[in-house]
Design an enzyme around this catalytic site. Structure first.
Site: not given
Ligand code: BV8
Ligand code: ZN
Length: 289
Positions: A142, A280
């Protein structure tokens, strides 16, 4: 914590290990996750700011969203989980804990969804040879908040430093309320610290070189190819809510591979073979040591 030995047995016989890391990997470094308690997206609507249309419409707002986050990432230090993953990628560790890796893929692929570069920055304390070996494993799918990309000449520049030419952004951040910064005062190509030598440092508007919603993640071709042959996928600190990363576990399972989850909580959306509930930064050093 679950019994480690079945997982470690799987590691011993694995031919192609992939790690997918998310915001939970950096939580212990003080960087807010996106969706958990206190998560970043709980205060911002991701579809409002982290997308190209938002930048086109109001680059000043989007830069005011990223500028303080970049500073937060700069102030953050790698934690024990970053160190455990980096050490795991070293040849001497792999020869002990994953001796069956296919020579085509002699080291794991460490895919991070995080933009904080902490998986790379942790290597600064490694020897040059170890740094080189571990660095080759890392893919920032990303993008990276320490990189800017010129919207005109596409020059990409990486610097572990505050946002370039950011006086107006810092003043806005200090004021604590979003202001409308004229586009001329936003980071520009050729500004202070620019290393571009193409097109005579074109003066174009810079953007954060991160992947926004609707944009194709980086290195997707390499990731997809490797994912087809992965027999052990580790999901570390990710909610598996953002695609296409969210679909990697299903791909691996469909091809007979195994999935290990390292998270604070169980994730019913993932058909995991191994689940290690806990921080982790505590579970990874035990599992990969
Ligand atoms: C794309 C940068 C087309 C920006 C980010 C419906 C179905 C499928 C796809 C989609 C859909 N609707 C929309 C889409 C597409 C969309 C998407 O997935 N949306 C989601 C919301 C539904 N995706 C996109 O647009 C992507 N591009 O699809 O292009 C394509 C694709 C392929 C081929 C051709 C065309 C682009 C996505 C990238 C977006 N950019 N970030 C910014 O941050 O400002 S996303 C953002 O979320 C971050 O990058 C982050 O890394 C990512 C995922 O989140 P997580 O890392 O999992 O973080 P989260 O907080 O959610 O979870 C943390 C976890 O850690 C929790 O489970 C927690 O319990 C745990 N935790 C916490 N502390 C600890 C821990 N675990 C262990 N130890 C700890 N101490
Ligand atoms: Zn330029």
């Amino acid at each position: 914590m679950d019994d480690l030995s079945p997982f470690q047995q799987a590691l011993l016989s694995s031919k192609n290990v992939i790690i997918l890391a998310g915001a939970g990997l950096s939580a212990a470094s003080g960087i807010p996750t996106y969706r958990g308690l206190g998560g970043l997206w709980l205060n911002f609507d991701e579809t409002k700011l982290a997308k190209p249309e938002a930048f086109k419409e109001d680059p000043s707002q989007v830069w005011q969203f990223y500028h303080p986050r970049r500073q937060g990432c700069l102030d953050a230090q790698p934690n024990a989980a970053h160190r455990a993953l980096a050490t795991f990628c070293l040849p001497e560790t792999l020869s002990r804990v994953a001796p069956s890796l296919d020579p085509k893929w002699p080291a794991p692929l460490l895919i991070t969804q995080n933009m904080d570069a902490l998986s790379s920055r942790v290597l600064s304390s490694f020897s040059p040879a170890d740094k080189e070996a571990a660095e080759k494993c890392i893919v920032e799918m990303h993008g990276c908040i320490f990189e800017t990309r010129c919207t005109s000449c596409a020059h990409v520049q990486r610097a572990y430093a505050p946002t370039p030419s950011s006086d107006a952004l810092s003043a806005a951040a200090a004021a604590g309320t979003p202001v409308n910064i004229p586009v001329e005062q936003l980071p520009r190509c050729g500004g202070p610290g620019c290393t571009s030598n193409r097109y005579g440092r074109c003066g174009g508007l810079l953007r954060p070189n991160v992947v926004w919603f609707g944009e194709v993640p980086m290195h997707l071709g390499d990731i997809a190819m490797r994912m087809n042959w992965c027999d052990l996928l580790l999901l570390v600190g990710t909610s598996t809510t953002v695609h296409p990363a969210a679909g990697f576990a299903k791909t691996v399972k469909q091809r007979g591979g195994k999935v290990a989850v390292f998270n604070l909580e169980r994730n019913d959306t993932v058909d995991a073979d191994f689940t290690f509930v806990g921080k982790c930064e505590e579970t990874l050093p035990l599992a990969l040591g």
